[in-house]
Enzyme design. Structure first.
Site, PDB file in Angstrom:
ATOM      1  N   ASN A  81       6.618  -0.069 -14.928  1.00  0.00           N
ATOM      2  CA  ASN A  81       6.467  -1.469 -14.942  1.00  0.00           C
ATOM      3  C   ASN A  81       5.655  -1.802 -16.004  1.00  0.00           C
ATOM      4  O   ASN A  81       5.521  -3.153 -16.648  1.00  0.00           O
ATOM      5  CB  ASN A  81       5.825  -1.905 -13.483  1.00  0.00           C
ATOM      6  CG  ASN A  81       6.642  -2.083 -12.493  1.00  0.00           C
ATOM      7  OD1 ASN A  81       7.126  -3.285 -12.427  1.00  0.00           O
ATOM      8  ND2 ASN A  81       6.772  -0.563 -11.361  1.00  0.00           N
ATOM      9  N   LEU A 131      -2.267   4.459  -8.901  1.00  0.00           N
ATOM     10  CA  LEU A 131      -2.424   5.176  -7.401  1.00  0.00           C
ATOM     11  C   LEU A 131      -3.988   5.217  -6.780  1.00  0.00           C
ATOM     12  O   LEU A 131      -4.445   6.303  -5.561  1.00  0.00           O
ATOM     13  CB  LEU A 131      -1.642   6.717  -7.315  1.00  0.00           C
ATOM     14  CG  LEU A 131       0.100   6.671  -7.526  1.00  0.00           C
ATOM     15  CD1 LEU A 131       0.169   7.539  -7.193  1.00  0.00           C
ATOM     16  CD2 LEU A 131       0.242   5.664  -6.547  1.00  0.00           C
ATOM     17  N   HIS A 191       3.443  -3.937  -5.984  1.00  0.00           N
ATOM     18  CA  HIS A 191       4.328  -3.087  -5.277  1.00  0.00           C
ATOM     19  C   HIS A 191       5.219  -3.816  -3.781  1.00  0.00           C
ATOM     20  O   HIS A 191       6.240  -4.749  -3.985  1.00  0.00           O
ATOM     21  CB  HIS A 191       2.854  -3.450  -2.851  1.00  0.00           C
ATOM     22  CG  HIS A 191       3.516  -2.622  -1.841  1.00  0.00           C
ATOM     23  ND1 HIS A 191       2.500  -1.192  -1.790  1.00  0.00           N
ATOM     24  CD2 HIS A 191       4.286  -2.898  -0.354  1.00  0.00           C
ATOM     25  CE1 HIS A 191       3.368  -1.205  -0.674  1.00  0.00           C
ATOM     26  NE2 HIS A 191       3.649  -1.954  -0.170  1.00  0.00           N
ATOM     27  N   ASN A 220      -1.807  -6.748  -8.400  1.00  0.00           N
ATOM     28  CA  ASN A 220      -0.685  -5.491  -7.936  1.00  0.00           C
ATOM     29  C   ASN A 220       0.283  -5.139  -7.405  1.00  0.00           C
ATOM     30  O   ASN A 220       0.747  -6.420  -7.000  1.00  0.00           O
ATOM     31  CB  ASN A 220      -1.996  -4.750  -7.031  1.00  0.00           C
ATOM     32  CG  ASN A 220      -1.095  -2.973  -6.574  1.00  0.00           C
ATOM     33  OD1 ASN A 220      -0.680  -2.265  -7.088  1.00  0.00           O
ATOM     34  ND2 ASN A 220      -0.434  -2.600  -5.281  1.00  0.00           N
ATOM     35  N   ASP A 248      -3.542  -3.595  -0.109  1.00  0.00           N
ATOM     36  CA  ASP A 248      -2.081  -4.424  -0.190  1.00  0.00           C
ATOM     37  C   ASP A 248      -2.421  -5.341   0.475  1.00  0.00           C
ATOM     38  O   ASP A 248      -1.846  -6.268   1.571  1.00  0.00           O
ATOM     39  CB  ASP A 248      -0.775  -3.252   0.681  1.00  0.00           C
ATOM     40  CG  ASP A 248      -0.923  -2.515  -0.843  1.00  0.00           C
ATOM     41  OD1 ASP A 248      -0.595  -2.335  -1.968  1.00  0.00           O
ATOM     42  OD2 ASP A 248       0.330  -1.442   0.218  1.00  0.00           O
ATOM     43  N   GLY A 272       5.492   4.657 -15.800  1.00  0.00           N
ATOM     44  CA  GLY A 272       5.126   3.122 -16.239  1.00  0.00           C
ATOM     45  C   GLY A 272       6.431   2.469 -16.506  1.00  0.00           C
ATOM     46  O   GLY A 272       6.241   1.745 -17.594  1.00  0.00           O
TER      47      GLY A 272
END
Ligand code: GRF
Length: 198
Positions: free
Chosen positions: A14, A90, A109, A107, A150, A12
């Site tokens: 982010n 995930l 990446h 999201n 993605d 966590g």
């Protein structure tokens, strides 16, 4: 003010960047709920420490993907969530969630999409692949989420140099520090602001 849910599966960092951005970079949104796909992850502790409601909704507790998605959607709706941030999440979201939040799911990446992304590219694997290939520049991307892993429209990207001494772990940390923790709050603000203007 847009109501934000942050979905997590791990440490966590982010999520922490988003929490810390509230009131400065993040002006038009507030984190109302943190949902983890796994119990006992440090991200839940971060939510707890910051007084943010949190829960675990794990796919393995449901027989079908549909039941899992319905439970997730119900929870999001009960908090009147306007947008979803996937921060190291995930599990795969199916069309039930994606259709309920069109252009409102983002999201992060850890590569420059379209390199090293899509099925199988998550966590350290992304950085291992970049080093293996020998690219000299990598980075992070924040994108909208659609049905393709993605594959949604790119919102922000930031490049990070690869150094000869890099290991996957060292590179992962630098990509987080130099790109992910900066981009994710900025992109969240972009979408939160857009929602407010509608
Ligand atoms: C980050 O590298 C993110 O880009 C990826 O998973 C990692 C999550 O890290 N999707 P954290 O849980 O935010 O610390």
């Amino acid at each position: 003010m847009s109501n934000i849910a942050v979905l997590v599966s791990g440490g966590g960092t982010n999520l922490q960047a988003l929490i810390d951005a509230q009131g400065n970079v993040l002006q038009h949104g507030k984190i109302k709920l943190v949902i983890s796909s796994k119990p006992d992850v440090y991200a839940l502790h971060r939510a707890e420490k910051s007084g943010i409601d949190h829960c675990v909704i794990a796919k393995r507790d449901y027989i079908t993907q549909e039941e899992f998605s319905t439970a997730l959607l119900k929870k999001l709706q009960s908090y009147q969530i306007d947008m979803i941030v996937l921060a190291g999440y995930l599990s795969i979201l199916d069309e039930t969630i994606i259709r309920a939040y069109p252009d409102r799911i983002i999201n992060i990446h850890p590569s420059l999409i379209p390199s090293f992304c899509g099925k199988g590219y998550y966590g350290l694997k992304v950085h291992e692949a970049a080093l293996e290939y020998g690219v000299k520049v990598t980075g992070a991307t924040v994108h909208l989420v659609n049905e393709i892993p993605d594959g949604g429209k790119i919102l922000l990207q930031k490049a990070v140099d690869i150094l000869p001494s890099d290991t996957p772990e060292v590179l992962q940390q630098r990509v987080m520090e130099e790109a992910e923790w900066i981009l994710l709050p900025q992109a969240t603000e972009m979408i939160a602001k857009e929602i407010e203007g509608k």
